[in-house]
Design an enzyme around this catalytic site. Structure first.
Site, PDB file in Angstrom:
ATOM      1  N   ASP A   1       0.850  -1.176   0.000  1.00 57.32           N
ATOM      2  CA  ASP A   1       0.000   0.000   0.000  1.00 57.32           C
ATOM      3  C   ASP A   1       0.887   1.228   0.000  1.00 57.32           C
ATOM      4  O   ASP A   1       1.962   1.228   0.585  1.00 57.32           O
ATOM      5  CB  ASP A   1      -0.841  -0.004   1.284  1.00 57.32           C
ATOM      6  CG  ASP A   1      -2.279   0.327   1.018  1.00 57.32           C
ATOM      7  OD1 ASP A   1      -2.529   1.408   0.435  1.00 57.32           O
ATOM      8  OD2 ASP A   1      -3.154  -0.467   1.383  1.00 57.32           O
TER       9      ASP A   1
ATOM     10  N   GLU B   1      -6.305   3.430  -6.252  1.00 52.43           N
ATOM     11  CA  GLU B   1      -7.596   3.465  -5.557  1.00 52.43           C
ATOM     12  C   GLU B   1      -8.337   4.703  -6.019  1.00 52.43           C
ATOM     13  O   GLU B   1      -7.936   5.827  -5.752  1.00 52.43           O
ATOM     14  CB  GLU B   1      -7.432   3.498  -4.034  1.00 52.43           C
ATOM     15  CG  GLU B   1      -8.774   3.374  -3.336  1.00 52.43           C
ATOM     16  CD  GLU B   1      -8.828   3.963  -1.927  1.00 52.43           C
ATOM     17  OE1 GLU B   1      -9.568   3.431  -1.105  1.00 52.43           O
ATOM     18  OE2 GLU B   1      -8.153   4.971  -1.655  1.00 52.43           O
TER      19      GLU B   1
ATOM     20  N   ASP C   1      -3.278   4.692  -2.454  1.00 50.18           N
ATOM     21  CA  ASP C   1      -4.466   5.073  -1.711  1.00 50.18           C
ATOM     22  C   ASP C   1      -4.976   6.457  -2.133  1.00 50.18           C
ATOM     23  O   ASP C   1      -4.178   7.371  -2.368  1.00 50.18           O
ATOM     24  CB  ASP C   1      -4.086   5.093  -0.219  1.00 50.18           C
ATOM     25  CG  ASP C   1      -5.277   5.346   0.681  1.00 50.18           C
ATOM     26  OD1 ASP C   1      -6.208   4.538   0.659  1.00 50.18           O
ATOM     27  OD2 ASP C   1      -5.274   6.364   1.399  1.00 50.18           O
TER      28      ASP C   1
ATOM     29  N   HIS D   1     -11.281  -3.614   3.208  1.00 48.42           N
ATOM     30  CA  HIS D   1     -11.167  -3.231   4.619  1.00 48.42           C
ATOM     31  C   HIS D   1     -12.048  -2.047   4.994  1.00 48.42           C
ATOM     32  O   HIS D   1     -12.198  -1.753   6.171  1.00 48.42           O
ATOM     33  CB  HIS D   1      -9.709  -2.902   4.934  1.00 48.42           C
ATOM     34  CG  HIS D   1      -9.200  -1.738   4.126  1.00 48.42           C
ATOM     35  ND1 HIS D   1      -8.910  -1.829   2.788  1.00 48.42           N
ATOM     36  CD2 HIS D   1      -8.994  -0.447   4.454  1.00 48.42           C
ATOM     37  CE1 HIS D   1      -8.512  -0.656   2.338  1.00 48.42           C
ATOM     38  NE2 HIS D   1      -8.557   0.200   3.315  1.00 48.42           N
ATOM     39  N   ASP D   2     -12.575  -1.323   4.024  1.00 45.04           N
ATOM     40  CA  ASP D   2     -13.405  -0.162   4.330  1.00 45.04           C
ATOM     41  C   ASP D   2     -14.882  -0.521   4.456  1.00 45.04           C
ATOM     42  O   ASP D   2     -15.714   0.360   4.657  1.00 45.04           O
ATOM     43  CB  ASP D   2     -13.255   0.906   3.229  1.00 45.04           C
ATOM     44  CG  ASP D   2     -11.956   1.695   3.366  1.00 45.04           C
ATOM     45  OD1 ASP D   2     -11.470   1.821   4.512  1.00 45.04           O
ATOM     46  OD2 ASP D   2     -11.430   2.175   2.347  1.00 45.04           O
TER      47      ASP D   2
END
Ligand SMILES: *[C@@H]1O[C@H](CO)[C@@H](O)[C@H](O)[C@H]1NC(C)=O
Ligand SMILES: *[C@@H]1O[C@H](CO)[C@@H](O)[C@H](O)[C@H]1NC(C)=O
Ligand SMILES: *[C@@H]1O[C@H](CO)[C@@H](O)[C@H](O)[C@H]1NC(C)=O
Ligand SMILES: *[C@@H]1O[C@H](CO)[C@@H](O)[C@H](O)[C@H]1NC(C)=O
Ligand SMILES: *[C@@H]1O[C@H](CO)[C@@H](O)[C@H](O)[C@H]1NC(C)=O
Ligand SMILES: *[C@@H]1O[C@H](CO)[C@@H](O)[C@H](O)[C@H]1NC(C)=O
Ligand SMILES: *[C@@H]1O[C@H](CO)[C@@H](O)[C@H](O)[C@H]1NC(C)=O
Ligand SMILES: *[C@@H]1O[C@H](CO)[C@@H](O)[C@H](O)[C@H]1NC(C)=O
Ligand SMILES: *[C@@H]1O[C@H](CO)[C@@H](O)[C@H](O)[C@H]1NC(C)=O
Ligand SMILES: *[C@@H]1O[C@H](CO)[C@@H](O)[C@H](O)[C@H]1NC(C)=O
Ligand SMILES: *[C@H]1O[C@H](CO)[C@@H](O)[C@H](O)[C@H]1NC(C)=O
Length: 554
Positions: A149, A314, A254, A379-380
């Site tokens: 990430d 993302e 991200d 994960h969100d």
């Protein structure tokens, strides 16, 4: 072009055109030259060149690991990098060829690691750099790629960069987006504009040390980096190089649409702009055109380490045109639109199957040569079982792994996990995949074994390409159906009943007479033939049917 050529050919075929044969010949040669060199794509009958061999990231499933809650190797209650190392054999067993690690960098963890205070250091709760290096070596020995990430947009307010910047120390002075604000007549100082943060309230935070406001798209503890500053861009490139030198195979970037705000900070956003990700409301702080220059710069850094390094962006809430620009800049924009379907905040009000069909159509609406990707959980968001229904989990895994392009699985979805919204919980290891695993994989027909089977099925060239046959309209609004295959070769029909009834009978004769079931979410159907004019599917049942070639009468 074709029309222009044909009359000339016709003219030369006539017997009495010797006089103009020369002209025709010249014309013909010119046409051939023209067709051969100037526009190879209109040569009609010539078969298209064989497709370029696929890159590793086109052939693999990406498996997202959130290290903090994945596996705790030292019993301190927090998952760590050694825990990931211990599960490398599991990834191989599963058939996953790439692991994406959520942030493990030094961070005060105000936003669960998405607030990085040092981009090139492993946070002590996850281990140390030796652990990371061992993870890289061990993963590569097993043929597993590692994607990390990368949170480029903002640092933590505890970063050494930010500390230097708030003291106006060079070269960090303009590393962040500082603004003196506006002094009202009565002596009160207010933020320069009405920009709002994604999380809450104004995006401007007053800093006593610097006597100025800094901009934060997310938390006040996440000051935004100033990408108009050349030195920032250079520092970030050094971070990329640091990890590429450690051998990482790619980055997942991200929150990239937020990289730039409009340069003129006196501009208020339209009234009604609220918190959140709505792209139409945040026209000055998102999706600015400068982003693509930065993505191109990063792409060229990656290419310096071999052209096959992967850049996954993302991109929540971007318009369709922007998606194309991310591809053109050398990244793959993460396609998120399947995630909200079926949930309370679903943007689609039709049946789950119709919503999936519609969204899949959008997902593959890209140019030829661009590679699709799909993801259903991350994960969100709450687990797929909680958002869409536990009864559909296996069918949804089947869909994810049989769609064209690269699928991303959030860890645990292969077990049909649910109830895993850990946000705000004290650090602990809620999942303990270890304890689930032996029980799970010992059971025939378990989610895990089904997932493993699908991972193996998608190695077939019929699935490993970017093509999908989507029927026009909905054959049945509760049944999701699509075809996969190569241009000349095997063809498969994927079908899943995502409705509420206990079972559904349907006539899928437009796909052929019959086929052999090569994958089924329920035991007992595999290897059976199905007559396509009368298929019965139970609730949540998914099938992959190998379509039989229909023998044509000569
Ligand atoms: C269960 O998974 C482990 C890998 O984590 C593997 O070694 C083992 O053989 C599997 N057991 C069965 C019964 O498939
Ligand atoms: C890193 O952590 C491991 C334990 O995970 C330990 O054995 C090793 O000594 C540490 N390395 C350094 C440089 O601190
Ligand atoms: C990050 O950590 C590394 C290793 O501890 C250190 O050398 C470096 O100076 C730190 N960078 C920043 C910006 O704090
Ligand atoms: C902001 O205020 C400082 C003094 O606090 C001043 O030096 C600087 O020029 C001001 N910046 C702008 C853009 O007005
Ligand atoms: C100054 O004016 C602003 C806007 O009218 C108001 O919100 C603020 O309370 C005032 N401050 C003082 C100290 O009067
Ligand atoms: C960072 O921001 C948080 C939240 O605003 C604050 O509590 C903390 O004191 C800040 N830390 C530093 C070093 O400024
Ligand atoms: C595909 O996307 C383009 C925009 O890039 C849009 O104009 C077009 O309508 C879309 N096609 C379909 C079938 O959705
Ligand atoms: C199942 O029925 C419930 C209640 O009628 C409805 O809210 C839900 O959307 C249905 N689910 C699907 C997948 O159609
Ligand atoms: C299935 O549909 C086809 C084409 O619409 C039709 O000819 C056939 O009779 C149907 N079969 C059954 C069993 O309903
Ligand atoms: C379809 O199959 C079911 C049994 O699976 C049978 O009861 C039904 O009569 C069949 N329908 C047709 C139209 O053949
Ligand atoms: C990223 O940073 C820019 C400023 O450089 C800011 O506009 C944007 O909102 C930030 N986005 C995120 C996700 O922090």
């Amino acid at each position: 072009m074709d029309k222009a050529i044909k009359p000339k050919v016709g003219c030369c075929q006539r017997p009495i055109c010797t006089g103009i044969l020369f002209v025709c010949l010249i014309g013909g040669i010119a046409a051939v030259v023209c067709v051969t060199f100037l526009s190879p794509d209109v040569r009609g009958p010539t078969p298209p060149p064989p497709p370029a061999p696929l890159e590793w990231w086109q052939k693999t499933i990406i498996y997202q690991v959130y290290p903090r809650s994945f596996k705790d190797s030292n019993d301190d209650g927090v998952g760590d990098l050694r825990g990931v190392i211990e599960k490398l054999d599991y990834f191989r067993y599963l058939g996953v060829g790439a692991v994406w690690l959520s942030p493990f960098f030094t961070s005060p963890m105000r936003d669960f690691g998405y607030d990085v205070s040092n981009y090139t250091e492993v946070d002590a709760i996850f281990g140390n750099m030796t652990d990371f290096e061992e993870l890289m070596t061990e993963a590569h020995e097993r043929g597993i790629k590692i994607i990390i990430d990368f949170v480029p947009n903002h640092t933590s307010n505890e970063s050494a960069w930010f500390e230097a910047s708030r003291r106006s120390e060079e070269p960090y002075k303009d590393f962040y987006v500082w603004n003196n604000g506006t002094l009202l007549e009565n002596g009160t100082r207010v933020p320069p504009n009405n920009w709002k943060s994604v999380f809450e309230g104004t995006a401007w935070q007053w800093d006593e040390a610097r006597q100025a406001y800094y901009y934060h798209a997310f938390l006040a503890s996440q000051p935004d980096l100033n990408y108009r500053n050349h030195a920032v861009r250079e520092h970030i490139k050094e971070v990329l190089k640091f990890w590429l030198q450690k051998g990482v195979d790619g980055f997942r970037i991200d929150a990239i649409p937020h990289l730039f705000e409009i340069e003129d900070q006196s501009m208020d956003e339209p009234l009604g702009a609220t918190n959140g990700f709505d792209p139409n409301l945040h026209k000055y702080i998102k999706n600015q055109p400068e982003i693509f220059d930065v993505v191109r710069e990063w792409r060229s850094i990656l290419d310096g380490f071999g052209g096959d390094r992967f850049l996954l962006a993302e991109t929540v809430g971007i318009p369709q045109e922007a998606r194309m620009q991310y591809y053109e800049a050398g990244s793959v924009p993460f396609f998120f639109d399947l995630i909200p379907l079926g949930g309370k905040a679903s943007p689609c009000t039709k049946s789950l199957a119709s919503c999936f069909m519609e969204t899949i159509r959008d997902g593959v609406n890209i140019s030829s040569g661009q590679w699709p990707n799909f993801v259903i959980g991350n994960h969100d968001n709450p687990r797929i079982a909680d958002r869409m229904g536990i009864q559909y989990v296996d069918a949804l895994n089947m869909i994810l792994l049989t769609l064209p392009g690269t699928p991303t699985t959030y860890y645990g979805e292969e077990l049909g996990m649910h109830g895993g919204d850990y946000r705000g919980l004290p650090p602990k290891d809620p999942y303990a995949i270890t304890s689930n695993n032996p029980k799970e994989n010992a059971t025939e027909g378990s989610s895990l074994l089904l997932y493993k089977e699908l991972a193996s099925l998608r190695q077939n060239p019929a699935f490993m390409n970017s093509k999908i046959d989507i029927p026009d309209g909905d054959l049945n609004e509760q049944v999701l159906m699509y075809g996969r295959g190569t241009t000349r070769g095997e063809r498969y029909l994927v079908m899943a009943f995502l409705g509420n009834a206990t079972s559904k009978q349907l006539n899928a004769s437009s796909w052929g007479l019959q086929g052999k079931v090569v994958f089924a979410t329920k035991l007992g159907r595999r290897d059976h033939m199905v007559k396509l004019n009368n298929v019965t599917l139970n609730q949540g049942e998914g099938l992959v049917v190998h379509l039989e070639e229909v023998e044509l009468q000569a």
